[in-house]
Design an enzyme around this catalytic site. Structure first.
Site, short mmCIF file in Angstrom:
data_model
loop_
_atom_site.label_atom_id
_atom_site.label_comp_id
_atom_site.label_asym_id
_atom_site.label_seq_id
_atom_site.Cartn_x
_atom_site.Cartn_y
_atom_site.Cartn_z
N LYS A 78 1.05 -1.12 0.05
CA LYS A 78 -0.03 0.09 0.04
C LYS A 78 0.89 1.29 -0.09
CE LYS A 78 -3.68 2.22 2.84
NZ LYS A 78 -4.76 1.66 3.89
N SER A 153 -9.68 2.17 2.93
CA SER A 153 -8.54 2.84 2.24
C SER A 153 -7.72 1.98 1.49
CB SER A 153 -7.92 3.86 2.73
OG SER A 153 -7.10 3.06 4.12
N SER A 177 -9.74 -0.34 7.20
CA SER A 177 -9.17 -0.05 5.90
C SER A 177 -8.60 -1.50 5.68
CB SER A 177 -8.18 1.03 5.92
OG SER A 177 -9.11 2.21 5.77
N1 GLN Z 1 -13.27 4.46 6.58
C1 GLN Z 1 -12.40 4.95 7.79
C2 GLN Z 1 -12.14 6.48 7.57
O1 GLN Z 1 -12.37 7.08 6.44
C3 GLN Z 1 -11.41 4.07 8.11
C4 GLN Z 1 -9.92 4.29 7.19
C5 GLN Z 1 -8.98 3.51 7.59
O2 GLN Z 1 -9.01 2.48 8.42
N2 GLN Z 1 -7.72 3.89 7.12
O3 GLN Z 1 -11.43 7.03 8.38
#
Ligand code: GLN
Length: 495
Positions: A78, A153, A177
């Site tokens: 990532k 994400s 994420s």
């Molecule tokens: N969807 C969540 C956010 O936007 C989690 C994102 C994540 O785990 N990086 O904060």
């Protein structure tokens, strides 16, 4: 032998060990696949020459008798992990062209285990999002239906693994994420206990929540990767001071009941009533309940439990995470990292223009929310209240774990939605995080395991949550489930 892209991490490792294939052959095969599937938007950078050089080195080591389950196995990272050899953007224009002088610990450890890095994977900007639509470099498409999002994400990681472009990828999970994109894309992912993987070199979003973990096709593959990625790191002050763990061995040894047909005998799985609300989509509910019935057949007993503050996880998370993000992102000021506005009058104007140009809308929204909840006069009302509730949410889990060994439920309230569906409604996207946020706030390990298909043939994940440092038993339950089902082996049509 199967086609090389159809093989997972453990399988490739075994084929390499048996000299049936070389790392160079696997790497070439996958690089060609990556090049022919650019339309998914999963990759931000691919370095074929560097990957082939690593593969050649792995093959040479193996020829000299060096072993290792991961030696010569390709993967990708990532783009939130900094890498010395490849650019790192965190999905942001702010870091366009940025080169880190060092590798993230997770990256370095996987390299040390002999893995071959094909490239870096797309993600929501600074890991803020649930659909990968917040990347400054374009959305990622879900290989199960390219009109839909892969989740976020870690959307690039999930899509690349689902499309069989790479057998495994790293991801990060702050509020879901790893688990949510794994669920949306039909792959297996694990977020370990907070502190199990080093955050050194992982570009910070919300430091008290951020955790790294693998996305792969099976629990077994995740166990192999997690063993290499994890472990104490003196460069991360919140790294758990524990002896290195072999999650693969733990997974195989956990709860050896001696009954082949009922490997989960004696395992109590808690079902929080709040994870099965009336608003849960029928297709998700159905797939999750069928998976639970399968776990029962494997010997587990299901018990009713309660996580009464599940709904409150949303406001709590969306206060704490932006608060920490607003502080973490203050370092992107045009002086030290990445982008700097071309024209400005003085220092303050340079800061303003740089940040206005470099950050996308969602990142700006979070910086504003975070600054607000931390400001004098609002700190007690919002941030401090959220911290108190965070503790209560963690305590709720501990009460559950007096009645059960693992907790199960859905990962998300629906299957993957269509691109653009929640585009102008950030709150709709926040609400969809309801089932992943509680474990994140508590710092507990969580997994998403492919559990069937729902509406429009889209994958549905089963979420498993364990108590602190119970990654081994999580992986064991997931592995037993995958020995009895084949959801995790299904590939999207055409891949
Ligand atoms: N969807 C969540 C956010 O936007 C989690 C994102 C994540 O785990 N990086 O904060």
């Amino acid at each position: 032998m199967k086609a090389l892209h159809e093989m997972g991490v453990a399988e490739l490792g075994r084929a390499l060990q048996a000299n049936q294939v070389s790392s160079t052959e696997i790497t070439k095969h996958l690089l060609a696949r990556v090049a022919s599937h650019e339309q998914l938007g999963a990759w931000l950078c691919v370095d074929g020459d560097a990957a082939l050089a690593q593969a050649t080195a792995a093959d040479a080591q193996r020829a000299q008798g060096v072993g290792g389950a991961l030696l010569g196995v390709p993967l990708a990272h990532k783009d939130i992990f900094v890498t010395r050899e490849l650019p790192t953007t965190a999905g942001s224009k702010m870091l366009a062209g940025y080169r880190s002088p060092f590798d993230a610990t997770v990256v370095a450890r996987l390299a040390q285990a002999g893995t071959v890095t094909l490239g870096k994977l797309n993600c929501d900007e600074f890991a803020m999002g649930s659909s990968n639509e917040n990347s400054a470099y374009g959305a990622v498409r879900n290989p199960w239906d390219t009109a839909r999002v892969p989740g976020g994400s870690s959307g690039g990681s999930a899509a690349a693994v689902a499309a069989r472009l790479v057998p495994a990828a790293t991801g990060t999970d702050t509020g879901g994420s790893i688990r949510q994109p794994a669920s949306f894309s039909g792959v297996t992912g694990i977020k370990p206990t907070y502190g199990v993987c080093s955050r050194y070199g992982m570009i910070a979003f919300a430091s008290s929540l951020d955790q790294a973990g693998p996305l792969a096709r099976s629990a077994e593959d995740c166990a192999l990767l997690l063993s290499a990625m994890s472990g104490f790191d003196e460069r991360d002050a919140t790294s758990a001071q524990r002896a290195p763990q072999d999650f693969h061995a733990q997974m195989l040894a956990a709860r050896d009941t001696g009954e082949a047909a009922r490997p989960l005998k004696g395992l109590r799985i808690g079902l929080p009533a709040e994870f099965f609300p009336a608003a849960l989509a029928g297709d998700v509910d159905g797939a999750v309940r069928r998976a639970l019935a399968e776990l029962e057949k494997l010997g587990a007993t299901l018990v009713d439990v309660s996580l009464p503050r599940t709904e409150l996880s949303i406001p709590v998370y969306y206060i704490i995470a932006p608060a920490e993000a607003s502080s973490n992102l203050s370092r992107f000021d045009g002086v030290r990292f990445g982008h700097r506005a071309a024209k400005y009058t003085d220092l303050l104007d340079m800061y303003k223009k740089t940040r206005a140009e470099g950050f996308g809308a969602e990142v700006k929204r979070r910086i504003m929310i975070g600054t607000y909840v931390l400001s004098h006069g609002y700190y007690d009302a919002y941030y401090l209240q959220a911290q108190k509730l965070r503790r209560m949410i963690a305590d709720d889990f501990q009460r559950c774990f007096t009645q059960c060994d693992l907790i199960a439920g859905p990962v998300a309230p629906t299957v993957a939605w269509k691109l653009g569906d929640k585009g102008d409604d950030p709150v709709a996207s926040y609400l969809a995080d309801i089932f992943t946020l509680p474990a994140s706030l508590a710092g507990l390990p969580g997994m998403s395991v492919p559990a069937g298909f729902g509406e429009a043939g889209m994958p549905v994940g089963l979420q498993l949550i364990g108590n602190y440092f119970q990654e081994g038993s999580l992986l064991h339950a997931a592995h037993a489930f995958q020995q009895a089902t084949d959801w995790h082996t299904r590939a999207p049509a055409g891949y």
